[in-house]
Design an enzyme around this catalytic site. Structure first.
Site, PDB file in Angstrom:
ATOM      1  N   CYS A 139      14.867 104.100 -20.669  1.00 19.85           N
ATOM      2  CA  CYS A 139      15.169 105.390 -21.305  1.00 19.85           C
ATOM      3  C   CYS A 139      16.513 105.989 -20.903  1.00 19.85           C
ATOM      4  O   CYS A 139      17.405 106.107 -21.746  1.00 19.85           O
ATOM      5  CB  CYS A 139      14.044 106.377 -21.017  1.00 19.85           C
ATOM      6  SG  CYS A 139      12.514 105.897 -21.813  1.00 19.85           S
TER       7      CYS A 139
HETATM    8  P1  NAD Z   1       8.587  98.726 -26.095  1.00 21.51           P
HETATM    9  O1  NAD Z   1       9.765  97.882 -26.329  1.00 21.51           O
HETATM   10  O2  NAD Z   1       7.806  98.598 -24.832  1.00 21.51           O
HETATM   11  O3  NAD Z   1       7.553  98.550 -27.305  1.00 21.51           O
HETATM   12  C1  NAD Z   1       7.910  98.513 -28.646  1.00 21.51           C
HETATM   13  C2  NAD Z   1       6.858  97.677 -29.372  1.00 21.51           C
HETATM   14  O4  NAD Z   1       7.069  97.844 -30.777  1.00 21.51           O
HETATM   15  C3  NAD Z   1       6.934  96.187 -29.094  1.00 21.51           C
HETATM   16  O5  NAD Z   1       5.663  95.725 -28.652  1.00 21.51           O
HETATM   17  C4  NAD Z   1       7.310  95.562 -30.459  1.00 21.51           C
HETATM   18  O6  NAD Z   1       6.718  94.298 -30.669  1.00 21.51           O
HETATM   19  C5  NAD Z   1       6.766  96.602 -31.414  1.00 21.51           C
HETATM   20  N1  NAD Z   1       7.385  96.639 -32.761  1.00 21.51           N
HETATM   21  C6  NAD Z   1       8.704  96.691 -33.074  1.00 21.51           C
HETATM   22  N2  NAD Z   1       8.851  96.778 -34.416  1.00 21.51           N
HETATM   23  C7  NAD Z   1       7.616  96.781 -34.949  1.00 21.51           C
HETATM   24  C8  NAD Z   1       7.091  96.871 -36.281  1.00 21.51           C
HETATM   25  N3  NAD Z   1       7.897  96.989 -37.355  1.00 21.51           N
HETATM   26  N4  NAD Z   1       5.760  96.836 -36.465  1.00 21.51           N
HETATM   27  C9  NAD Z   1       4.931  96.705 -35.412  1.00 21.51           C
HETATM   28  N5  NAD Z   1       5.355  96.641 -34.125  1.00 21.51           N
HETATM   29  C10 NAD Z   1       6.676  96.688 -33.906  1.00 21.51           C
HETATM   30  O7  NAD Z   1       9.100 100.227 -26.255  1.00 21.51           O
HETATM   31  P2  NAD Z   1       8.661 101.520 -25.405  1.00 21.51           P
HETATM   32  O8  NAD Z   1       9.192 101.447 -24.017  1.00 21.51           O
HETATM   33  O9  NAD Z   1       7.205 101.763 -25.632  1.00 21.51           O
HETATM   34  O10 NAD Z   1       9.507 102.636 -26.158  1.00 21.51           O
HETATM   35  C11 NAD Z   1       9.195 103.033 -27.492  1.00 21.51           C
HETATM   36  C12 NAD Z   1       9.950 104.315 -27.775  1.00 21.51           C
HETATM   37  O11 NAD Z   1       9.477 105.359 -26.909  1.00 21.51           O
HETATM   38  C13 NAD Z   1      11.454 104.237 -27.518  1.00 21.51           C
HETATM   39  O12 NAD Z   1      12.123 105.025 -28.455  1.00 21.51           O
HETATM   40  C14 NAD Z   1      11.615 104.841 -26.129  1.00 21.51           C
HETATM   41  O13 NAD Z   1      12.875 105.418 -25.932  1.00 21.51           O
HETATM   42  C15 NAD Z   1      10.552 105.925 -26.159  1.00 21.51           C
HETATM   43  N6  NAD Z   1      10.030 106.299 -24.847  1.00 21.51           N
HETATM   44  C16 NAD Z   1       9.801 105.344 -23.908  1.00 21.51           C
HETATM   45  C17 NAD Z   1       9.273 105.714 -22.662  1.00 21.51           C
HETATM   46  C18 NAD Z   1       9.023 104.688 -21.596  1.00 21.51           C
HETATM   47  O14 NAD Z   1       8.811 105.070 -20.437  1.00 21.51           O
HETATM   48  N7  NAD Z   1       9.033 103.394 -21.907  1.00 21.51           N
HETATM   49  C19 NAD Z   1       8.983 107.057 -22.398  1.00 21.51           C
HETATM   50  C20 NAD Z   1       9.207 107.999 -23.399  1.00 21.51           C
HETATM   51  C21 NAD Z   1       9.730 107.617 -24.627  1.00 21.51           C
END
Ligand code: NAD
Length: 454
Positions: free
Chosen positions: A279
């Site tokens: 992030c």
């Molecule tokens: P991640 O990479 O862990 O997970 C994303 C998932 O989405 C993956 O499993 C991928 O296979 C799936 N995906 C992508 N395109 C897809 C589609 N078209 N259909 C179905 N599945 C699909 O990401 P994350 O860490 O969970 O982050 C997600 C969002 O949340 C980001 O914008 C991030 O900035 C935000 N965020 C993350 C955190 C954190 O601590 N990781 C905290 C707050 C906000």
């Protein structure tokens, strides 16, 4: 309510399991078939404290399941949430996963409930939900905004390592929306958290709130590191003493009935090897790049990023000062995850430190309790020996660099021989008194020499 969550990563899966726990019916949709099959077997594809338990319960009770077939998942769903990745690439936020997910969703929306809300949970720059996602949804579905379709922006604030607690006891709930029915449906989704402060606002404000939160936390980290880097060069100064004293300002840690309250934010006012993870690095850069399109420069935030980028090389510099040169030296890296409690190695300072050490021909032996596999996958190009045996690592290196403050490192000095070895404490996690050759970020070396003389 029946909800669909698109993207089952750290945010999507934790949200899904928690929404199921509070009584909703959840379907996770993920593009990765192995993620889908693990979830359906009740197993968590990511390491997160407490997740296997609530995920297992939700799957066996039937309140959560996973699929890669969005069209079957969406039947009669009230809300769908987009929680796919939003990486930073080529100088700006990459919204490709968001637009693909929005288009896939729009094309199957005719099967959803009469009034369906599409909610963006991913971190996205202002304007994304209103000006990019909404037009895609209306273009590819036969739905009209405010009539049979609502859009919402609901940023997520969970932190990896404490994600379940963060979700179940949220600091605040932000609902960005532009019509009353959407606000009502989003409020119903979160009705379990009736005592939590909730802000209902515009879509753009909701997006801006998330960036502002992360920018503030990143700023505190770089501020502390700037103070630490100066302190290190001042005779007899330790930045940890300096910052601990700053923490005692009652505007930072108030006295309540003579008891000191120590807010969690103070952990961001502490020296270290810099922030990493999925992030802060990408979000600070995305905000700077977005601000440029708006005619702004964000000088403060640019410096925050610049300071952070320097921390790994300053950490390596401490090792160089200790050993003279690093060429041919065996360096033990303790900790690969970007922080304790997670197996996430995205943008981890450990990777930058290892790259710099390898450039100086050092040999790397690295330890982490749970993140070795993820690190291997992400760093094929690096010649690193990994081991989950802490005793083996410490027995086979010339110097140790602590990069992640895993609890198992707290008693490092008790491992035979370690208290005599050179230690670089990149997290100011260890007690300097337990080591003969200790160097820590923000700690003047003259301080240790003076202590020895006393
Ligand atoms: P991640 O990479 O862990 O997970 C994303 C998932 O989405 C993956 O499993 C991928 O296979 C799936 N995906 C992508 N395109 C897809 C589609 N078209 N259909 C179905 N599945 C699909 O990401 P994350 O860490 O969970 O982050 C997600 C969002 O949340 C980001 O914008 C991030 O900035 C935000 N965020 C993350 C955190 C954190 O601590 N990781 C905290 C707050 C906000």
């Amino acid at each position: 309510m029946k909800i669909v969550i698109i993207g089952s990563g750290y945010v999507g899966l934790v949200s899904a399991a928690c929404f199921a726990k509070i009584g909703h019916n959840v379907i996770c949709v993920d593009a990765n078939p192995s993620v889908v099959s693990m979830i359906n077997s009740g197993l968590s594809p990511i390491h997160e404290k407490g997740l296997p338990e609530i995920l297992g319960e939700a799957v066996s009770s039937g309140s959560l399941k996973a699929t890669n077939d969005l069209s079957s998942a969406i039947i009669n769903a009230d809300i769908s949430m987009i929680s796919v990745g939003t990486p930073f690439s080529n100088g700006s936020i990459d919204l490709n996963y968001i637009t693909v997910a929005a288009e896939q969703l729009a094309k199957v929306l005719h099967m959803a409930a009469k009034y369906h809300v599409v909610c963006v949970k991913s971190t996205v720059i202002p304007g994304t939900t209103r000006d990019i996602v909404s037009p895609i949804l209306t273009k590819y579905s036969n739905r009209e905004l405010g009539v049979s379709l609502g859009v919402s922006m609901n940023p997520e604030f969970l932190s990896e390592g404490s994600a379940i607690d963060d979700f179940m006891q949220p600091d605040r709930i932000i609902i960005g929306a532009q019509d009353d029915l959407t606000v009502r449906l989003m409020s119903d989704l979160y009705s379990y958290f009736k005592d939590t402060d909730t802000i209902v606002t515009s879509l753009n404000s909701a997006e801006m709130i998330k960036y502002t939160s992360n920018a503030l936390l990143a700023t505190l980290i770089s501020f502390s590191n700037e103070i630490a880097n100066l302190s290190e060069d001042i005779d007899g100064v330790d930045a940890v003493d300096v910052l601990n004293a700053v923490h005692l300002d009652r505007r930072l840690s108030p006295l309540l009935l003579n008891e000191r309250i120590s807010p969690g934010i103070l952990s961001f006012l502490y020296p270290g090897t810099g922030y990493g993870g999925s992030c802060f690095p990408k979000d600070t850069k995305a905000l700077i790049s977005y601000s440029k399109t708006m005619g702004h420069n964000m000088n403060l935030l640019r410096s925050v990023v610049e300071t952070n980028v320097k921390q790994p090389s300053l950490t390596v510099g401490l090792a160089r000062k200790e050993l003279g040169k690093l060429d041919g030296k065996r360096v033990g890296i303790l900790g690969l995850a970007f922080k304790p409690g997670t197996d996430d190695v995205r943008e981890t300072p450990a990777k930058h430190i290892i790259e710099l050490l390898i450039k100086e021909n050092a040999q790397i032996l690295a330890h982490d309790p749970i993140a070795i596999e993820n690190m291997r996958e992400n760093t094929h190009h690096l010649d690193v020996e990994y081991s989950d045996d802490l005793n083996y690592v410490t027995a086979n290196v010339d110097i140790i660099i602590l990069v992640t403050s895993w609890p198992e490192y707290k008693k490092l000095h008790q491992i035979p021989g370690v208290s005599d070895m050179p230690i670089i404490d990149g997290r100011r996690y260890l007690n300097p008194k337990n080591f003969k050759k200790y160097r820590g970020i923000g700690r003047s070396t003259s301080l240790d020499q003076k202590l020895e003389k006393l």
